[in-house]
Enzyme design. Structure first.
Site, PDB file in Angstrom:
ATOM      1  N   SER A  14       0.816  -1.211   0.000  1.00  0.00           N
ATOM      2  CA  SER A  14       0.000   0.000   0.000  1.00  0.00           C
ATOM      3  C   SER A  14       0.855   1.270   0.000  1.00  0.00           C
ATOM      4  CB  SER A  14      -0.920   0.022   1.225  1.00  0.00           C
ATOM      5  OG  SER A  14      -1.629   1.244   1.293  1.00  0.00           O
ATOM      6  N   ARG A  15       0.480   2.216  -0.880  1.00  0.00           N
ATOM      7  CA  ARG A  15       1.145   3.521  -0.919  1.00  0.00           C
ATOM      8  C   ARG A  15       0.411   4.552  -0.064  1.00  0.00           C
ATOM      9  NH1 ARG A  15       3.566  -0.091  -4.521  1.00  0.00           N
ATOM     10  NH2 ARG A  15       5.607   0.762  -5.064  1.00  0.00           N
ATOM     11  N   THR A  61      -8.225  -1.826   1.956  1.00  0.00           N
ATOM     12  CA  THR A  61      -7.867  -2.328   0.637  1.00  0.00           C
ATOM     13  C   THR A  61      -8.215  -3.814   0.575  1.00  0.00           C
ATOM     14  OG1 THR A  61      -6.109  -2.387  -1.036  1.00  0.00           O
ATOM     15  CG2 THR A  61      -5.456  -2.836   1.238  1.00  0.00           C
ATOM     16  N   LYS A  65     -12.928  -4.864   1.473  1.00  0.00           N
ATOM     17  CA  LYS A  65     -13.845  -3.752   1.227  1.00  0.00           C
ATOM     18  C   LYS A  65     -15.314  -4.120   1.472  1.00  0.00           C
ATOM     19  CE  LYS A  65     -10.859  -1.148  -1.903  1.00  0.00           C
ATOM     20  NZ  LYS A  65     -10.752  -0.439  -3.214  1.00  0.00           N
ATOM     21  N   ASP A 102     -13.492   5.546  -4.260  1.00  0.00           N
ATOM     22  CA  ASP A 102     -12.851   5.146  -5.510  1.00  0.00           C
ATOM     23  C   ASP A 102     -13.458   5.860  -6.717  1.00  0.00           C
ATOM     24  OD1 ASP A 102     -10.971   3.448  -4.391  1.00  0.00           O
ATOM     25  OD2 ASP A 102     -12.274   1.687  -4.505  1.00  0.00           O
ATOM     26  N   GLY A 128     -13.519  -4.907 -17.737  1.00  0.00           N
ATOM     27  CA  GLY A 128     -13.434  -5.540 -16.429  1.00  0.00           C
ATOM     28  C   GLY A 128     -14.759  -5.515 -15.704  1.00  0.00           C
ATOM     29  N   GLY A 130     -14.871  -6.325 -12.015  1.00  0.00           N
ATOM     30  CA  GLY A 130     -14.584  -6.501 -10.597  1.00  0.00           C
ATOM     31  C   GLY A 130     -15.035  -5.301  -9.782  1.00  0.00           C
ATOM     32  N   ALA A 132     -13.370  -2.636  -8.844  1.00  0.00           N
ATOM     33  CA  ALA A 132     -12.963  -1.346  -9.404  1.00  0.00           C
ATOM     34  C   ALA A 132     -13.896  -0.921 -10.530  1.00  0.00           C
ATOM     35  CB  ALA A 132     -11.525  -1.419  -9.906  1.00  0.00           C
ATOM     36  N   THR A 154     -15.370 -12.840 -18.983  1.00  0.00           N
ATOM     37  CA  THR A 154     -16.483 -13.710 -18.611  1.00  0.00           C
ATOM     38  C   THR A 154     -17.764 -12.885 -18.662  1.00  0.00           C
ATOM     39  OG1 THR A 154     -15.029 -14.938 -17.128  1.00  0.00           O
ATOM     40  CG2 THR A 154     -17.392 -15.258 -16.844  1.00  0.00           C
TER      41      THR A 154
END
Length: 283
Positions: A14-15, A61, A65, A102, A128, A130, A132, A154
């Protein structure tokens, strides 16, 4: 001294501490921001004990979540619609509040780096399905995108995602699932292409998509920030397209939490970006 933390499993990558401790030092605040490695299955208990552990709040993270949302006493619309929380804080009554920043982080960065992304209100292709992708679809819808196209390797997962936005029951009217094999054709009418997957990340295969048909004035965004310039962004730059990397999203999503915990609304500056980019080996 006020203390906050980020929890995850693993969490060493993690940043977030780089960001928040930079702001603490910049604003002369007596506080700290720490990493907490919390194993799967223990996140809810950990978050419920934030006060006992001396924390005023936390970032969350992967893979916690969803557990973060379940642990909250109060959650806002963004957290419910996205189905996950990444920022929590204790209010004066001791209640655990949750939000998801986010979508805010992605949209703030997109508006800053490519303010004409929605010119002509053309379709947006999101790659995507997911967590995000869910956050970014929500942010784009709230930000005025007229039509969202969703492509995932998928299809069933993409179909499931489109019907799972909580109170936003009109989802089917603003998201259309595109077969993976049709992704290259789908870019032809788009004003924005967004990669929400880990493809292109250091150690991962690049995203397999042909940008030849993407309009000349379209924008290409990637949420991956290690490396800063992914193969997708390199391909887009080579074709003269405007690009948006993933580091800005990381920086902007951190702003609301810092304000909640430490009482100062920080700014995302070139100096902060350089500070975090240096940890990635980029400038």
């Amino acid at each position: 001294m006020k203390r906050a933390c980020v929890i995850g499993w693993p969490v060493e990558h993690s940043r977030s501490p780089l960001i928040h401790n930079y702001w603490l030092k910049l604003h002369g605040i007596d506080g700290s921001y720490e990493k907490e490695a919390v194993p799967p299955g223990e996140a809810e208990a950990f978050l419920r004990s934030l006060a006992e552990r001396g924390y005023v709040g936390a970032n969350v993270t992967l893979p916690h979540k969803l557990a973060a949302l379940k642990s909250a006493d109060i959650a806002d619309e963004a957290a419910y619609a996205i189905g996950a929380a990444n920022t929590l804080w204790l209010d004066q009554a001791g209640r655990l509040n949750a939000t998801n920043t986010d979508a805010l982080g992605f949209m703030t960065n997109l508006e800053a780096q490519a303010p004409r992304w929605n010119l002509g209100r053309r379709p947006v292709l999101v790659i995507g399905a997911g967590g995000a992708a869910r956050a970014i679809l929500y942010g784009l819808h709230k930000g005025g995108a007229a039509k969202l196209l969703l492509a995932n390797r998928t299809r069933d997962k993409a179909e499931t995602l489109t019907g799972s936005f909580g109170p936003m029951s009109e989802t089917r009217d603003w998201i259309e699932v595109v077969d993976w094999k049709e992704r290259n054709r789908a870019v032809a009418d788009c004003g924005l292409l967004v990669n929400t997957t880990s493809l292109g990340m250091t150690g991962q295969a690049p995203l397999d998509i042909d940008l030849a048909g993407l309009p000349a004035d379209a924008v290409v965004a990637d949420i991956v920030y290690a490396p800063l310039v992914t193969p997708l962004l390199t391909a887009a730059k080579n074709r003269g397209r405007t690009t948006v990397d993933g580091l800005g999203m990381l920086l902007h999503q951190a702003v609301p939490g810092f304000e909640r915990w430490f009482g100062v609304r920080p700014e995302v500056t070139p100096e902060l970006r350089a500070h975090v980019a240096s940890s990635l080996g980029d400038k």
